[in-house]
Write an enzyme that holds these catalytic residues in place. Structure first.
Site, PDB file in Angstrom:
ATOM      1  N   ASP A   1       0.750  -1.304  -0.051  1.00 41.54           N
ATOM      2  CA  ASP A   1       0.017  -0.041   0.098  1.00 41.54           C
ATOM      3  C   ASP A   1       0.920   1.345  -0.111  1.00 41.54           C
ATOM      4  OD1 ASP A   1      -2.388   1.366  -0.045  1.00 41.54           O
ATOM      5  OD2 ASP A   1      -3.273   0.399   1.660  1.00 41.54           O
TER       6      ASP A   1
ATOM      7  N   ASP B   1     -10.086   1.814  -3.540  1.00 44.84           N
ATOM      8  CA  ASP B   1     -10.986   1.605  -2.014  1.00 44.84           C
ATOM      9  C   ASP B   1     -12.420   1.477  -2.103  1.00 44.84           C
ATOM     10  OD1 ASP B   1      -8.484   1.461  -0.914  1.00 44.84           O
ATOM     11  OD2 ASP B   1      -8.421   3.116  -0.256  1.00 44.84           O
TER      12      ASP B   1
END
Length: 891
Positions: free
Chosen positions: A623, A689
């Site tokens: 990430d 997301d």
């Protein structure tokens, strides 16, 4: 050489020097003029013209290769042209060619083997090997010169100029200065004549087989002639060539290809080509230099088998002092009938939203200064015919394969030139080249297509043809984030792993919250040690349980980030990227770790390697949850985005080298790092997301312009999406994720038994159709109704297809009407049926759809693609699946 009254004519600088240094009074050495190559040969128009006035008794001609089929050859077209001129002026030709030249082939042909009278070789060659073309066989002995004659008895010196074989991949004119590359339905025509960098005469639709032996020099010469425009008023007195690196010195006043200076001097470049090489069947490497500016340039181009144009450039400082590079951009021309611009924008949770506008005069510029690809990155910069869509209209697009700051532009000038260009966006002073130092641009990839589907298919095919493209079936993945967030404990997670295995998942990924001090997003980043309070035995009990259920184990990391509240930050505050004397504002309570520092890089690599090794991690979810602001590196805080990006690439590459088989997902606030630079060292991207199914329909659609479905993470979320608050049924959620790299991000322990059974059905069908979904051609219908969309995947042989009909909103008409099923073979016959579990339809209708039965209907491919079938009428935010199988060729 004791030959009286000998005159030696040569285009070799070193040969002339040696003969001149030791010359006798009766020897004359003549050095031709021309442009000097790296091998110290003089070539070019002057060198070619010199032999025309000479009568040479014996020519000694060095060659790169000698092959029975292709004759004598060299990698340099200019040298080949000069050698041919020498051959025509000589009575006898002698070719020294030791055994290393045997069966070697350069791309530029000089002459057939019959053009040589004598071949001199060495003992390294087999004496029984044929040494000439034609019907006679010759033998060679050590140090022996072997005379050669052609089969027809014609002396080589009496022959006409040689002709050359045309390749399936490349056609050239006789001078080898006009090149036509063809592949994958795309043609690329380059003009390499003259001393300047190559110009692109055509990039787009395949032009077919262009002849090179027609009157007037061939089709390429005629094409080049037909491409020259008239001169207008109040313009330079000569045509302005716009090369792949546009130069102001040539008269170009648009965006320059190279911007930089040497303390204010050498601000403009004028590169002269020194050598052209052809390292592959559809590739070209050009070496050029600007001696006055003290710069060298290497430009590389390839037309891939899929029809993509790849290019990059390397700049070398060959002068004294430092050269400050500001920009190095490459460009490709597009035609005047490209009338519209399409690019993408977005934000967190709404990445890759399209925007279109007129391609008017001026520069249409997209810049990213976020230090990563960016949630608002355009992904592609495209131009096309007015009204182009997925199935029609010519379109050209450009992608910069880089994960840091970058720039793309579509530029149209009042002189009739239109370009697509781009490259890395450099911070002030970020790249300063000392003597001998180099800078290499990212790869720029460009695709042409008739419609967006055709354009995207070239990117997809290129990616799938890479040797490191994921080959194993993409495992159905359960990610723990939206299931448990930071609430991690062994009991909860083992129960979740059990539920994942029950529905058919194949990989279990432990997301954020497992490492030291990580109870929320305010602390812990940088301390990559398992938290002993939560995991007193480490992760071993969880990993062992996951593997006992037949699941792979994956782990979330964010190696480029650091929380100020962490042991690492307290120990090494100087490791934070920052301008000298101040800290950037925090984002998500975190800063960026300066991986340009060797000690910081070594620390992160060591911790990741240790974790992957200890737990045999199969998969890292990598990430990157913030933009780079005021990203200064080192004690002086110099611009550090370029160094950071290259360090991240190196970090991933080295970790994968140490841990073969490790897969990496690129996640960055969801979809903020989606580019072909990061995908050279990762196996998929986290598309967004936001896993709200309605939002994902649009996000995945436009991400698919670049990426095939298997590289896009697509998860089934909970009934209520936490990013939007919308509630959707399971079939819509699962059907939306069905085509991508399927996953689950839902607390399955809270799902009902019926929901788990239904999800298991979707997963089972996905696995059955996975070879088609992740290996077929992606297609979209250009719908007449903006509320209804059609997309699907068609097998490469067009024998099998699956389509989704998606009702995204309410329509102004009812029923829905026909939808066309694109991509099928028109001359084949197909069985068309609903595909369970996507066959359950719910809509505001009072009668059934007659063909919506397990038996379905049979129709020709032409009817399905031109006319289509009546679609089921659905409530908004629902979908249905259609399966199509070929049953026979259409008679």
């Amino acid at each position: 050489m004791d030959v009286p009254d000998l005159t030696v004519v040569t285009n070799g600088v070193q040969v002339a020097r040696i003969l001149h240094t030791g010359r006798r009074r009766t020897r004359t050495v003549v050095l031709t003029c021309g442009v000097r190559t790296p091998s110290d040969a003089l070539v070019g128009p002057v060198a070619v013209a010199a032999p025309r006035t000479l009568r040479v008794d014996v020519l000694f001609m060095g060659v790169y290769g000698r092959d029975a089929r292709t004759g004598f050859s060299t990698p340099n077209p200019d040298e080949a042209e000069t050698d041919r001129a020498m051959c025509r002026s000589a009575r006898r030709t002698v070719v020294p060619a030791d055994h290393t030249k045997w069966n070697a082939t350069g791309v530029a042909g000089i002459a057939p083997l019959g053009a040589a009278d004598t071949l001199v070789t060495d003992s390294g060659i087999d004496n029984t090997r044929p040494c000439r073309a034609g019907t006679r066989r010759g033998r060679t002995d050590r140090g022996r010169a072997v005379p050669l004659r052609a089969a027809d008895g014609v002396p080589p010196s009496s022959r006409p100029p040689p002709t050359y074989r045309r390749s399936t991949y490349v056609t050239t004119d006789r001078s080898r200065r006009l090149l036509h590359f063809r592949s994958g339905g795309t043609s690329l025509v380059l003009d390499c004549s003259g001393p300047r960098l190559p110009r692109v005469l055509h990039w787009g639709a395949d032009l077919g087989d262009l002849e090179d032996d027609t009157p007037g020099g061939g089709d390429l010469v005629a094409l080049a002639t037909a491409s020259v425009a008239e001169l207008g008023t109040s313009v330079p007195d000569v045509p302005v060539p716009v090369s792949v690196l546009p130069e102001q010195s040539a008269g170009w006043l648009g965006t320059p290809g190279l911007s930089g200076h040497r303390e204010g001097a050498d601000f403009s470049c004028a590169f002269t080509v020194r050598e052209l090489r052809f390292p592959g069947p559809r590739s070209l490497t050009v070496d050029a230099a600007d001696d006055q500016a003290g710069l060298g340039l290497r430009w590389e181009l390839e037309l891939t088998p899929a029809g993509l144009v790849r290019q990059r450039a390397r700049l070398t400082n060959r002068g004294e002092g430092t050269y400050t590079l500001e920009a190095l951009h490459l460009a490709l021309p597009v035609p005047a009938h490209a009338a519209e611009v399409l690019d993408l924008t977005g934000r967190h949770l709404r990445e890759r939203s399209p925007q279109r506008h007129e391609f008017t005069l001026g520069t249409h510029l997209r810049e990213n200064r976020r230090g990563r690809t960016g949630v608002d990155a355009t992904l592609l910069h495209a131009v096309g015919e007015r009204g182009f869509g997925f199935r029609g209209g010519e379109v050209w697009s450009l992608h910069v394969a880089w994960s840091g700051n970058h720039r793309t532009f579509a530029e149209r000038t009042n002189s009739g030139v239109s370009l697509l260009g781009g490259g890395e966006l450099l911070l002030p002073g970020e790249v300063r080249l000392g003597p001998g130092a180099e800078y290499t641009t990212p790869w720029l990839l460009a695709s042409y297509g008739r419609g967006l589907d055709d354009m995207a298919a070239r990117f997809h095919t290129y990616l799938r043809q890479r040797p490191h493209h994921p080959a194993a079936p993409r495992p159905v993945t359960l990610n723990t984030w939206e299931a448990v967030y930071f609430r991690q404990d062994l009991t909860t997670l083992t129960a979740l792993a059990d539920a994942a295995a029950e529905v058919g998942a194949e990989r279990f990924v432990l997301d954020d919250g497992w490492f030291r001090g990580r109870r929320d997003d305010r602390a812990g980043l940088g301390d990559w040690y398992v938290d002993a309070e939560i995991w007193p035995q480490g992760l071993h009990p969880l990993v062992e349980h996951v593997r006992s259920r037949g699941l792979q184990f994956g782990l979330w990391v964010e190696p480029e980030m650091i929380n100020p509240d962490s042991d690492l930050a307290r120990a090494h505050p100087e490791w934070i990227l920052s301008a000298a004397g101040r800290m950037p504002p925090e984002a998500r309570h975190q800063q960026v770790l300066d991986l340009g520092r060797p000690e910081a890089y070594a620390y992160v690599l060591g911790r990741l390697d240790a974790l992957v090794g200890e737990y045999a991690v199969d998969y890292l979810k990598w990430d990157h949850n913030r933009d780079l602001i005021d990203a200064g590196s080192g004690p002086y805080g110099v611009g550090g985005v370029h160094a950071q990006t290259t360090a991240v690439y190196a970090l991933m590459d080295e970790l994968r080298r140490r841990r073969p088989g490790l897969e990496i997902e690129s996640c960055s606030s969801g979809g903020a790092r989606v580019d072909l630079g990061i995908l050279e060292r990762s196996d998929r991207v986290w598309t967004s997301d936001c896993i709200d199914a309605l939002e994902r329909q649009r996000i995945q659609l436009w991400t698919g312009l670049l990426l095939p479905p298997e590289l896009m993470g697509a998860h089934v979320g909970a009934p209520r999406a936490h990013t939007t608050g919308r509630t959707h049924g399971l079939d819509f959620r699962a059907g939306t994720a069905f085509f991508g790299h399927l996953g689950i991000e839902w607390d399955l322990t809270s799902a009902t038994p019926g929901e788990r059974r239904r999800l298991a059905e979707w997963i089972a069908v996905h696995k059955r159709l996975r070879p088609l979904l992740h290996g077929g051609t992606v297609v979209h219908g250009d719908s007449h109704d903006p509320a209804v969309s059609v997309h699907g995947v068609v097998a490469p042989d067009r024998s099998h297809a699956v389509y989704a009909v998606v009702q995204q909103a309410t329509s102004v008409q009812m029923p829905t009407g026909r939808v066309r099923l694109p991509g099928l073979a028109e001359d084949a016959r197909y069985a068309v049926t609903p595909l369970p579990p996507g066959d359950a339809t719910r809509g505001p209708v009072t009668s059934p759809l007659p063909w919506w039965t397990p038996e379905g209907v049979e129709l020709p491919g032409r009817v399905l693609s031109v006319l289509g079938v009546q679609a089921p009428t659905l409530h908004p935010e629902n979908l249905a699946l259609i399966e199509v199988r070929r049953i026979a060729p259409h008679a």
